[in-house]
Write a protein that holds these residues in place. Structure first.
Motif, PDB file in Angstrom:
ATOM      1  N   THR A 116       0.923  -1.086   0.069  1.00 42.73           N
ATOM      2  CA  THR A 116      -0.018  -0.410  -0.255  1.00 42.73           C
ATOM      3  C   THR A 116       1.038   1.539  -0.094  1.00 42.73           C
ATOM      4  O   THR A 116       1.793   0.956   0.343  1.00 42.73           O
ATOM      5  N   TRP A 117       0.290   1.856  -0.731  1.00 41.74           N
ATOM      6  CA  TRP A 117       0.736   4.183  -0.387  1.00 41.74           C
ATOM      7  C   TRP A 117       0.866   4.426   1.166  1.00 41.74           C
ATOM      8  O   TRP A 117      -0.410   4.158   1.635  1.00 41.74           O
ATOM      9  N   TYR A 118       2.056   5.366   1.111  1.00 42.78           N
ATOM     10  CA  TYR A 118       2.628   6.063   2.064  1.00 42.78           C
ATOM     11  C   TYR A 118       2.792   7.362   1.447  1.00 42.78           C
ATOM     12  O   TYR A 118       3.187   7.427   0.738  1.00 42.78           O
ATOM     13  N   TYR A 119       2.617   8.227   2.925  1.00 41.91           N
ATOM     14  CA  TYR A 119       3.127   9.609   2.419  1.00 41.91           C
ATOM     15  C   TYR A 119       4.052  10.309   3.507  1.00 41.91           C
ATOM     16  O   TYR A 119       3.665   9.788   4.357  1.00 41.91           O
ATOM     17  N   GLN A 120       4.707  11.029   3.593  1.00 42.19           N
ATOM     18  CA  GLN A 120       5.648  11.874   4.177  1.00 42.19           C
ATOM     19  C   GLN A 120       6.048  13.286   4.204  1.00 42.19           C
ATOM     20  O   GLN A 120       5.638  13.914   3.579  1.00 42.19           O
ATOM     21  N   TYR A 121       5.652  13.976   5.202  1.00 41.99           N
ATOM     22  CA  TYR A 121       5.321  15.386   4.634  1.00 41.99           C
ATOM     23  C   TYR A 121       5.823  16.642   6.064  1.00 41.99           C
ATOM     24  O   TYR A 121       6.250  15.512   6.946  1.00 41.99           O
ATOM     25  N   GLU A 122       7.110  16.844   5.783  1.00 45.13           N
ATOM     26  CA  GLU A 122       7.901  17.375   6.394  1.00 45.13           C
ATOM     27  C   GLU A 122       7.595  18.865   6.317  1.00 45.13           C
ATOM     28  O   GLU A 122       7.203  19.642   6.092  1.00 45.13           O
ATOM     29  N   LEU A 123       6.649  19.632   7.804  1.00 43.01           N
ATOM     30  CA  LEU A 123       6.219  20.482   8.582  1.00 43.01           C
ATOM     31  C   LEU A 123       7.112  21.625   8.795  1.00 43.01           C
ATOM     32  O   LEU A 123       8.583  20.853   9.592  1.00 43.01           O
ATOM     33  N   PRO A 124       7.003  22.504   8.583  1.00 40.31           N
ATOM     34  CA  PRO A 124       7.699  23.687   8.893  1.00 40.31           C
ATOM     35  C   PRO A 124       7.888  23.527  10.304  1.00 40.31           C
ATOM     36  O   PRO A 124       7.006  23.334  11.568  1.00 40.31           O
ATOM     37  N   PRO A 125       9.426  24.377  10.457  1.00 35.06           N
ATOM     38  CA  PRO A 125       9.562  24.355  12.605  1.00 35.06           C
ATOM     39  C   PRO A 125       8.670  24.909  12.962  1.00 35.06           C
ATOM     40  O   PRO A 125       7.758  25.577  13.203  1.00 35.06           O
ATOM     41  N   ARG A 126       8.962  24.880  14.501  1.00 37.49           N
ATOM     42  CA  ARG A 126       7.898  24.994  15.860  1.00 37.49           C
ATOM     43  C   ARG A 126       8.874  27.231  15.659  1.00 37.49           C
ATOM     44  O   ARG A 126       9.953  26.952  15.298  1.00 37.49           O
ATOM     45  N   PRO A 127       7.862  27.455  16.185  1.00 42.78           N
ATOM     46  CA  PRO A 127       8.663  29.481  16.374  1.00 42.78           C
ATOM     47  C   PRO A 127       9.882  29.397  17.101  1.00 42.78           C
ATOM     48  O   PRO A 127      10.718  29.857  16.663  1.00 42.78           O
TER      49      PRO A 127
END
Length: 531
Positions: free
Chosen positions: A40-51
């Motif tokens: 099955t397919w997955y995705y990975q997403y890099e969120l912006p850093p914290r403040p």
């Protein structure tokens, strides 16, 4: 801009038990393309850093059968983060993304987040239809108690039980349609219970009333008003209540009590008495001595040809002859001659009566909700009016004032309330008492049943029969629109013409024994004293 990638994995393991994951050879065909049936397919997403600049944990979600589905989730994350350039709002959106994934295993809807950002709402809270309706009702200030009661009944009796659990921003037209489907089902059950007389069914619908077309329109209007407020606060974008079509809620037509209608009603009354007796006999195990039906119960409980029935002027005269001598005679005379509402007559004060000039000013009314009464202004601006009195009504009000002065002298403890119509101690009159006395005397006079409000409609009938137009009816009765007068009374005109013909024929065909007597029971009770 944060980046997202997709990959395929599976749950296969090595002989030693290690998870192969993305390295499983079955994930690809010999040609190098992805296998359509394995993994099955997955995705990975890099969120912006914290403040503070520290790195957030990346989002990893999977279980998608198609790569396009995983890429669509990445696209939704891009859309969420592009809603605003404000750093504070963006960090709030990121916190919402992580909390929603954790609690609900899905991403927030971008349009919902966009609306909340635009209107300054908290991103992590939602409101249901029931919560919003309750909040909306609490914010309605300065309304009459009867109006508040109607809103409360609409909301808690019909709307919240069906759609109260739905999120406000997810309410659909089909959900609103379900409200009226439930009402129709309950109506069918009530009618069936009344028709069959089944005690179990009647117990289920005890206290319930059939909801008519006009009430359905008012229920929808209540919901529509609440949703309009939600639109103004930009909580929603569409008022789905406006999309619902309902059968036209026309005002009931006023019908004259003609001899044919009286005969039909008497037959229905006899059937009503028989059916009630059978029900009681079944409930009491066949003990017949307890099966008698009170005449007043059959008189009031038998259905009439229309919700709005009107006596002929001749029938009204019969009632007034019966009521003469009752301490509230002047009240019934005033309603019959000048068309005041019951609450307006009960709320009339001597300060607003000028017998020398022959006018009264309708400025107050007493309304009754359950067992409590409330004083207030008439129901509309048109209701506040000056009414010219005829010489007969002036005479009756003068006689009533003399009677009241005598009651004041003999009462001992008299409450100087200032009302024209009071109880025996001077307190304001309870409208329900005036109704009870009216119905009792009407039955004793051998007349077909009427609401006391319909006595007011009789005043309109007399005006029409005297040749006055609907505009005069509107102004005399304090109607807010001539359309109301037209909708209610146009059906009366043909009946008036026919009744005049019947009256003329009756003079010639009357036998030596007089007119045919009604079969209504004579249950005269000595209730003419005391309130």
């Amino acid at each position: 801009m944060a980046a997202g990638t997709t990959y395929k994995t599976c749950g296969c393991r090595t002989p030693e038990g290690r998870l192969l994951g993305k390295k499983c050879p079955k994930l690809r065909r010999k040609s190098g393309s992805w296998s359509p049936t394995h993994g099955t397919w997955y995705y990975q997403y890099e969120l912006p850093p914290r403040p503070d600049g520290t790195r957030r944990n990346p989002i990893r979600r999977g279980g998608y059968l198609l790569q396009d589905d995983a890429e669509a989730e990445i696209g939704k994350l891009h859309e969420l983060l592009a809603i605003t350039d404000d750093p504070d709002h963006r960090h709030r959106i990121i916190d919402l993304i992580t909390s929603t994934l954790k609690q609900h295993k899905r991403l927030p809807e971008p349009e919902e987040v966009r609306r909340k950002i635009r209107t300054g709402q908290a991103l992590d809270t939602t409101i249901t239809v029931g919560q919003w309706l309750t909040l909306w009702l609490a914010g309605r200030k300065g309304l009459r108690a009867s109006t508040i009661r109607s809103y409360h009944t609409h909301i808690h009796g019909h709307l919240i039980p069906v759609i109260g659990h739905i999120r406000l921003d997810r309410l659909r037209a089909v959900d609103v349609e379900a409200v009226f489907e439930v009402i129709d089902e309950r109506n069918d059950l009530i009618i069936h219970a009344r028709t069959t007389g089944d005690p179990a069914l009647r117990a289920r619908v005890k206290g319930c009333r059939v909801v008519g077309a006009a009430t359905k329109h008012r229920i929808r209007a209540t919901l529509r008003a609440a949703l309009n407020k939600a639109i103004r606060e930009r909580r929603i974008d569409l008022n789905v209540a406006s999309l619902i079509e309902l059968p036209p809620g026309k005002r009931p037509k006023a019908l004259i009590w003609t001899p044919e209608r009286i005969e039909q009603w008497e037959q229905a009354r006899d059937a009503y008495i028989t059916a009630k007796a059978e029900i009681r006999r079944a409930q009491l195990g066949g003990r017949g001595h307890s099966n008698r039906i009170k005449p007043i119960d059959a008189y009031i409980g038998t259905p009439r040809p229309s919700p709005v029935m009107v006596w002929t002027p001749e029938q009204t005269r019969v009632f007034l002859d019966r009521a003469r001598g009752h301490r509230l005679y002047a009240l019934y005379h005033l309603i019959a001659f000048r068309g005041l509402r019951r609450g307006e007559a009960c709320g009339l004060r001597w300060a607003d009566v000028d017998l020398d000039a022959g006018v009264i000013r309708v400025r107050w009314q007493i309304t009754q909700i359950g067992g409590t009464t409330q004083q207030g202004r008439p129901k509309s601006e048109a209701g506040e009016r000056q009414v010219t009195l005829d010489k007969h009504t002036i005479k009756e009000l003068a006689a009533h004032r003399a009677r009241q002065n005598h009651e004041r002298l003999v009462a001992g403890a008299w409450v100087d309330s200032g009302f024209v119509f009071t109880d025996a101690t001077g307190n304001s009159l309870v409208p329900e008492y005036a109704l009870d006395q009216f119905q009792l005397m009407a039955m004793e006079a051998g007349l077909p049943p009427l609401r006391i409000h319909d006595l007011r409609h009789g005043a309109a009938t007399i005006l029409l029969r005297a040749g006055h137009d609907l505009k005069v009816v509107q102004e005399t009765l304090g109607l807010s629109s001539i359309t109301i007068a037209s909708d209610t009374y146009t059906s009366v005109l043909p009946d008036l013409a026919r009744q005049s013909a019947e009256d003329s024929a009756a003079i010639l065909t009357k036998g030596p024994g007089g007119e045919k007597k009604s079969r209504l029971p004579d249950c005269r009770a000595d209730r003419d004293k005391g309130a």
